[in-house]
Design a protein around this motif. Structure first.
Motif, short mmCIF file in Angstrom:
data_model
loop_
_atom_site.label_atom_id
_atom_site.label_comp_id
_atom_site.label_asym_id
_atom_site.label_seq_id
_atom_site.Cartn_x
_atom_site.Cartn_y
_atom_site.Cartn_z
N VAL A 75 33.80 -8.08 84.98
CA VAL A 75 32.90 -9.15 85.85
C VAL A 75 33.52 -8.99 87.31
CG1 VAL A 75 32.89 -11.74 86.27
CG2 VAL A 75 32.84 -10.61 84.01
N ASP A 76 34.76 -8.73 87.51
CA ASP A 76 35.36 -8.65 88.85
C ASP A 76 34.66 -7.12 89.53
OD1 ASP A 76 36.75 -11.03 88.75
OD2 ASP A 76 38.42 -9.98 88.33
N SER A 77 34.62 -6.40 88.67
CA SER A 77 34.22 -4.99 89.40
C SER A 77 32.46 -5.50 89.64
CB SER A 77 34.23 -4.09 88.04
OG SER A 77 33.42 -3.04 88.28
N ILE A 78 31.85 -5.84 88.51
CA ILE A 78 30.64 -6.00 88.90
C ILE A 78 30.28 -7.12 90.28
CG2 ILE A 78 28.27 -7.47 88.14
CD1 ILE A 78 29.00 -6.31 85.17
N ASN A 79 30.96 -7.82 90.34
CA ASN A 79 31.19 -8.90 91.54
C ASN A 79 31.48 -8.04 92.69
OD1 ASN A 79 30.44 -11.22 90.28
ND2 ASN A 79 32.56 -11.91 90.14
N ASN A 80 32.32 -7.10 92.58
CA ASN A 80 32.37 -6.24 93.83
C ASN A 80 31.35 -5.39 94.07
OD1 ASN A 80 35.16 -7.15 94.19
ND2 ASN A 80 36.08 -5.55 92.91
N ILE A 82 28.47 -6.28 93.53
CA ILE A 82 27.25 -7.00 94.21
C ILE A 82 27.35 -7.37 95.53
CG2 ILE A 82 26.30 -9.26 94.13
CD1 ILE A 82 26.43 -9.16 90.93
N ASP A 83 28.85 -7.62 95.87
CA ASP A 83 29.10 -7.71 97.33
C ASP A 83 28.87 -6.40 98.36
OD1 ASP A 83 30.12 -10.50 96.60
OD2 ASP A 83 32.10 -9.78 96.57
N ASP A 84 29.25 -5.46 97.69
CA ASP A 84 28.87 -4.20 98.56
C ASP A 84 27.37 -4.01 98.56
OD1 ASP A 84 31.59 -3.54 98.43
OD2 ASP A 84 31.41 -2.22 96.70
N LEU A 85 26.68 -4.35 97.63
CA LEU A 85 25.14 -4.13 97.68
C LEU A 85 24.73 -5.34 98.88
CD1 LEU A 85 23.78 -3.66 94.09
CD2 LEU A 85 24.02 -2.00 95.83
N ASN A 86 25.20 -6.40 98.86
CA ASN A 86 24.76 -7.53 99.63
C ASN A 86 25.38 -6.88 101.22
OD1 ASN A 86 23.62 -9.06 98.04
ND2 ASN A 86 25.56 -10.30 97.64
N LYS A 87 26.40 -6.27 101.36
CA LYS A 87 26.83 -5.90 102.49
C LYS A 87 25.96 -4.72 103.22
CE LYS A 87 31.73 -6.80 102.17
NZ LYS A 87 33.10 -6.36 101.74
N ARG A 88 25.31 -3.81 102.17
CA ARG A 88 24.58 -2.69 102.65
C ARG A 88 23.04 -3.41 102.90
NH1 ARG A 88 25.44 1.33 97.76
NH2 ARG A 88 23.47 2.20 98.34
N ILE A 89 22.80 -4.31 102.26
CA ILE A 89 21.47 -4.87 102.43
C ILE A 89 21.47 -5.50 103.84
CG2 ILE A 89 19.84 -6.84 101.76
CD1 ILE A 89 20.49 -6.11 98.91
N ASP A 90 22.53 -6.09 104.13
CA ASP A 90 22.58 -6.98 105.24
C ASP A 90 22.68 -5.74 106.61
OD1 ASP A 90 22.59 -9.50 104.23
OD2 ASP A 90 24.98 -9.51 104.26
N TYR A 91 23.49 -4.78 106.41
CA TYR A 91 23.42 -3.58 107.32
C TYR A 91 22.08 -3.17 107.69
CZ TYR A 91 24.54 0.84 109.41
OH TYR A 91 24.41 1.87 110.21
#
Length: 161
Positions: A75-80, A82-91
């Motif tokens: 779950v922690d890995s998946i959350n990380n 997701i966070d990375d994907l959100n950062k890429r989407i924001d960028y």
């Protein structure tokens, strides 16, 4: 998390029930202890069975705890991720905004250039129309001059004859 609490309560309930069974067994054993060696041995076998059940339950609980730990890591890995994907989407969203701003600026510049070109085309069309009118006038004047020259030549030929 909640699973640990549930497992702990389940273990406490089961251990509590087992302890109650032990208490009941010990009370009955102590009252009848005086000569029932066979009864004691069968009770020991029952206790051994209970202990085996407890060991099995503890083993299952240990297995569940390991699975829970593994799931928490996943779950922690998946959350990380997701966070990375959100950062890429924001960028990427920021880059799109920058490109949109640049394109708007370029479009405005191109529109201004087109407007200037249209003004120049209108001016050139006016000049061309003016030149065309002058050319038509010159052609007309040339025809008149040619007619006059022709008349003069006729007159000269009549005078010479």
């Amino acid at each position: 998390m909640n699973l640990e609490k549930i497992l702990e309560k389940l273990r406490d309930v089961i251990v509590g029930e087992i302890k109650e069974e032990f208490k009941t067994l010990r009370i009955s054993v102590e009252s009848e202890l005086s000569g029932y060696r066979l009864a004691i041995e069968s009770m020991n076998a029952g206790i051994a069975g209970i202990e085996a059940r407890i060991a099995g339950i503890e083993e299952r609980m240990s297995s569940l705890e390991k699975r829970q730990s593994a799931l928490e890591i996943r779950v922690d890995s998946i959350n990380n991720r997701i966070d990375d994907l959100n950062k890429r989407i924001d960028y990427i969203g920021g880059e799109i905004d920058e490109i949109r701003t640049e394109l708007k600026h370029e479009i405005m510049q191109n529109t201004a250039r087109i407007d200037q070109t249209n003004i120049r085309i209108d001016l050139l069309q006016d000049k061309l129309s003016e030149i065309s009118n002058k050319l038509a006038e010159a052609v007309s004047n040339k025809e008149i001059i040619n007619d006059i020259i022709l008349s003069i030549e006729r007159l000269e030929s009549k005078i010479s004859t």
